[in-house]
Motif scaffolding. Structure first.
Motif, PDB file in Angstrom:
ATOM      1  N   VAL A 112       8.616  34.547  69.757  1.00 59.39           N
ATOM      2  CA  VAL A 112       7.620  33.717  69.077  1.00 59.39           C
ATOM      3  C   VAL A 112       6.390  33.605  69.965  1.00 59.39           C
ATOM      4  CG1 VAL A 112       7.190  31.493  67.954  1.00 59.39           C
ATOM      5  CG2 VAL A 112       9.530  32.359  68.100  1.00 59.39           C
ATOM      6  N   TYR A 131       5.403  24.246  69.373  1.00 58.75           N
ATOM      7  CA  TYR A 131       6.392  24.863  70.273  1.00 58.75           C
ATOM      8  C   TYR A 131       7.626  23.971  70.371  1.00 58.75           C
ATOM      9  CZ  TYR A 131       8.686  25.818  74.751  1.00 58.75           C
ATOM     10  OH  TYR A 131       9.624  26.053  75.726  1.00 58.75           O
ATOM     11  N   TYR A 134       9.827  24.082  67.211  1.00 58.59           N
ATOM     12  CA  TYR A 134      10.715  25.239  67.093  1.00 58.59           C
ATOM     13  C   TYR A 134      11.864  25.164  68.098  1.00 58.59           C
ATOM     14  CZ  TYR A 134       7.363  27.429  63.942  1.00 58.59           C
ATOM     15  OH  TYR A 134       6.545  27.707  62.876  1.00 58.59           O
ATOM     16  N   TYR A 137      14.317  22.820  66.578  1.00 57.28           N
ATOM     17  CA  TYR A 137      15.000  23.471  65.453  1.00 57.28           C
ATOM     18  C   TYR A 137      16.067  24.432  65.970  1.00 57.28           C
ATOM     19  CZ  TYR A 137      15.893  26.135  61.206  1.00 57.28           C
ATOM     20  OH  TYR A 137      16.514  26.748  60.147  1.00 57.28           O
ATOM     21  N   THR A 145      16.862  29.074  73.672  1.00 55.04           N
ATOM     22  CA  THR A 145      15.457  29.443  73.834  1.00 55.04           C
ATOM     23  C   THR A 145      15.198  29.843  75.283  1.00 55.04           C
ATOM     24  OG1 THR A 145      14.832  27.142  74.247  1.00 55.04           O
ATOM     25  CG2 THR A 145      14.646  27.933  71.983  1.00 55.04           C
ATOM     26  N   LEU A 174      13.416  32.455  60.507  1.00 59.05           N
ATOM     27  CA  LEU A 174      12.107  32.109  61.067  1.00 59.05           C
ATOM     28  C   LEU A 174      10.985  33.060  60.668  1.00 59.05           C
ATOM     29  CD1 LEU A 174      13.199  31.000  64.654  1.00 59.05           C
ATOM     30  CD2 LEU A 174      12.351  29.534  62.827  1.00 59.05           C
ATOM     31  N   GLU A 177       7.644  31.900  59.156  1.00 49.28           N
ATOM     32  CA  GLU A 177       6.787  30.981  59.914  1.00 49.28           C
ATOM     33  C   GLU A 177       5.510  31.644  60.431  1.00 49.28           C
ATOM     34  OE1 GLU A 177       7.508  27.440  60.417  1.00 49.28           O
ATOM     35  OE2 GLU A 177       8.622  28.187  58.679  1.00 49.28           O
ATOM     36  N   GLY A 333      11.868  19.048  64.369  1.00 56.09           N
ATOM     37  CA  GLY A 333      12.739  20.210  64.191  1.00 56.09           C
ATOM     38  C   GLY A 333      13.521  20.256  62.896  1.00 56.09           C
TER      39      GLY A 333
END
Length: 356
Positions: A112, A131, A134, A137, A145, A174, A177, A333
């Protein structure tokens, strides 16, 4: 459709038979391939078996109604018949959706990239909030991540941030997005009470493996430099940061989050490979104009896809005209309702195109 379903039923039985063979576990590549195929076919076959069972229920109920004279029994059979017919209609739609062509990237991890657009410091602050949205989420779905690179503005905002999300089906959820996200609010950086509009861009790229995109290292130039900004011991004292330039495209990627130069070099290569693979996908999207029109916002990066309005506490997704009045939860999220609606709209559009 039903011929194809019968073929898939036979194929699943073959896979289950192969998985029971004594030597299959000794071949990890074959075992993994079979398990992946089984997980893809199982939901389709389960729905098809239920469809066949409902069809049988309809036939049996009709036969029994012809022979039954007891009124109470006839009412029960009629109810059973009605339920089975209703479920058959639902399953026909489910099966059509399950048989839609799969995006080969759906099972991939994602990289991302979030960049501040119009709005200066306010856009950078909003980029930092998106940021965190996400990341939260990802946590809610038990995905991991990993920060790849970060360029801060000094007041807690992000001019640009690149990170990876590792998790089953991350790209499938995703990919919608990507695009321009717009925020409307009174900026934290101003004392006046005027509402400003700022924008950021989000790019969702499937993680490219070497089999997806062959990167020629002769096209790459590496520079090392001393990392700057916040960091732990050694981060600011050694030449561990890496700047990678892809000569044919002019793409430049900097990574400085790791103490090890080798680790930063590896991260930069992963981002570059995914960005080049994504450019290739975008090119294909543009060439397949008709296919693009049947999708819900998974292609054009300049498309304004969503507005976050703080004074009214609402979030609007412009592609599907969905407005939700729970801004705080979404920024924390809670994205599933938006993403599920986008997936449903995308499937509906593809089904309509298939039926034309």
């Amino acid at each position: 459709m039903f011929d194809k379903l019968e073929d898939l039923l036979v194929r699943l039985e073959e896979i289950l038979s192969e998985l029971n063979e004594p030597g299959v576990a000794n071949d990890p590549a074959r075992f993994q391939k079979l398990m992946k195929e089984q997980s893809e076919l199982q939901p389709i076959v389960d729905a098809y078996k239920e469809y066949k069972a409902c069809q049988q229920t309809v036939e049996e109920s009709l036969m029994m109604l012809d022979e039954e004279s007891d009124e109470e029994m006839r009412e029960m059979l009629k109810e059973e018949l009605s339920d089975a017919k209703s479920r058959i209609e639902e399953l026909e739609t489910e099966l059509k959706i399950l048989l839609l062509p799969k995006d080969p990237n759906d099972s991939k991890n994602v990289i991302v990239e979030i960049r501040a657009g119009a709005g200066g410091d306010e856009a950078a602050l909003f980029a930092a909030e998106i940021y965190r949205m996400y990341v939260k989420y990802a946590e809610s779905r038990r995905w991991k991540t990993e920060l790849m690179s970060l360029n801060e503005n000094g007041i807690g905002g992000f001019k640009e941030v690149t990170f990876m999300i590792n998790g089953a089906g991350a790209y499938s959820r995703l990919k919608y997005e990507s695009g321009v996200h717009r925020v409307q609010r009174v900026p934290e950086t101003e004392s006046g009470g005027r509402i400003h509009t700022s924008t950021i861009t989000v790019a969702i790229m499937p993680e490219a493996e070497e089999i997806d995109f062959q990167l020629d290292l002769n096209d790459c130039k590496f520079d090392v430099f001393r990392a700057s900004g916040n960091g732990g011991q050694c981060v600011n004292t050694t030449d561990s940061a890496v700047r990678l330039t892809h000569i044919p495209t002019g793409i430049v990627i900097s990574c400085q989050d790791e103490k090890s130069q080798l680790k930063n070099r590896d991260k930069a290569l992963r981002v570059l490979r995914s960005r080049l693979y994504d450019m290739e996908l975008q090119k294909r999207h543009d060439e397949e104009a008709e296919a693009r029109r049947s999708q819900v916002g998974t292609g054009d990066r300049s498309e304004k896809i969503r507005t976050y309005n703080f004074p009214q506490g609402r979030v609007t997704d412009h592609r599907i005209k969905l407005t939700l009045h729970r801004l705080d939860a979404i920024l924390n999220g809670d994205l599933d309702e938006i993403i599920d609606s986008l997936i449903a709209a995308d499937q509906t559009a593809k089904l309509a195109k298939m039926n034309q």
